[in-house]
Scaffold this active site. Structure first.
Site, mmCIF file in Angstrom:
data_model
loop_
_atom_site.group_PDB
_atom_site.id
_atom_site.type_symbol
_atom_site.label_atom_id
_atom_site.label_comp_id
_atom_site.label_asym_id
_atom_site.label_seq_id
_atom_site.Cartn_x
_atom_site.Cartn_y
_atom_site.Cartn_z
ATOM 1 N N HIS A 13 0.696 -1.232 -0.003
ATOM 2 C CA HIS A 13 -0.035 0.277 -0.653
ATOM 3 C C HIS A 13 0.913 1.358 0.163
ATOM 4 O O HIS A 13 2.009 1.351 -0.092
ATOM 5 C CB HIS A 13 -1.135 -0.248 1.026
ATOM 6 C CG HIS A 13 -2.035 -0.913 1.499
ATOM 7 N ND1 HIS A 13 -1.877 -2.099 1.235
ATOM 8 C CD2 HIS A 13 -3.532 -0.843 1.081
ATOM 9 C CE1 HIS A 13 -3.167 -2.876 0.932
ATOM 10 N NE2 HIS A 13 -4.722 -2.373 0.790
ATOM 11 N N LYS B 113 -0.383 5.532 4.390
ATOM 12 C CA LYS B 113 -2.101 3.591 4.996
ATOM 13 C C LYS B 113 -0.972 3.197 6.638
ATOM 14 O O LYS B 113 0.068 3.431 6.608
ATOM 15 C CB LYS B 113 -2.140 2.162 4.404
ATOM 16 C CG LYS B 113 -2.873 1.723 5.131
ATOM 17 C CD LYS B 113 -2.664 0.423 3.676
ATOM 18 C CE LYS B 113 -3.954 -0.534 4.701
ATOM 19 N NZ LYS B 113 -5.049 -0.175 5.171
#
Length: 246
Positions: free
Chosen positions: A140, A144
């Site tokens: 990600h 995040k």
């Protein structure tokens, strides 16, 4: 018309959901919860105690440290609940489930709003019946805050539940083997240029199977968000997974 209250409305996911709602004739945004005051065409709140609007559905894409309190507030104040924020612990989910039942509200916790992400989890569970040895790699963007992702956790749990055979014993004491979730190694990477990607790698004597899903933009999540908002009232109590409303 389904009215929506959005928690975390000015993050990247929140802004994408705001844009989504403006394009849907049956959805209306009526309020936003955020930590920092912003200008908007709808009321913006920075504290739960200040909220003075009602809505059919509370959509939460805030931060892991806020999602649980937000969810409790929503279920206690007449909102059906859709949680896209990952990081909720099992005991917190249990508490939300009890609140859902006690207050007659419905809820849906969604580890991944993308259809391909849901299919990946289903395919991985199917493969685990025959190939018990598996590891997960998820990537990600650096912003995040939780790792592993909620999708990776849900995938690992689905694999563990579906296993019929015992996987080859491995030593998970070495942190280089990644986090261990229900006996499945999960490796989390955070790199610029990514939105979301997950790959499940299965190994067996003489062969491997790799199942991979990539979201290139947050547009990939919007169909699932709209579906969850429209159908959360059809589930029983509090459920986990977009597949519950497919």
């Amino acid at each position: 018309m389904i009215t929506v209250f959005l928690a975390g409305g000015f993050g990247k996911m929140g802004q994408a959901i705001q844009q989504l709602i403006t394009t849907q004739t049956d959805l209306e945004l009526v309020g936003i919860l955020t930590r920092t005051p912003r200008q908007s065409h709808v009321p913006v709140f920075t504290n739960l105690a200040d909220i003075d609007v009602a809505a059919d559905v509370w959509v939460d894409v805030s931060q892991p440290d806020a999602a649980f309190d937000n969810g409790k507030y929503a279920l206690q104040h007449g909102f059906n609940l859709v949680v896209g924020t990952s990081g909720l612990q099992a005991d917190q989910i249990d508490q939300l489930a009890k609140l859902s039942e006690a207050n007659g509200q419905t809820g849906l916790i969604v580890p991944n709003f993308s259809l391909s992400g849901v299919l990946l989890m289903q395919f991985a569970a199917q493969a685990a019946k025959y190939l018990p040895d598996a590891e997960i790699l998820e990537i990600h963007n650096p912003k995040k805050v939780d790792a592993p992702s909620g999708t990776a956790r849900a995938t690992a749990q689905a694999i563990a539940k579906a296993r019929i055979q015992t996987p080859v014993s491995t030593d998970h004491a070495d942190t280089a083997r990644g986090d261990e979730i229900d006996g499945v190694s999960v490796h989390a990477m955070r790199l610029p240029g990514y939105v979301a990607e997950e790959e499940v790698i299965f190994g067996a004597p003489g062969e491997t199977l790799r199942i991979k899903q990539t979201s290139f933009t947050r547009e990939s999540f919007m169909g699932g968000v709209a579906l969850a908002i429209r159908r959360v009232n059809t589930v029983k109590g509090l459920q986990t997974g977009l597949d519950k409303v497919l």
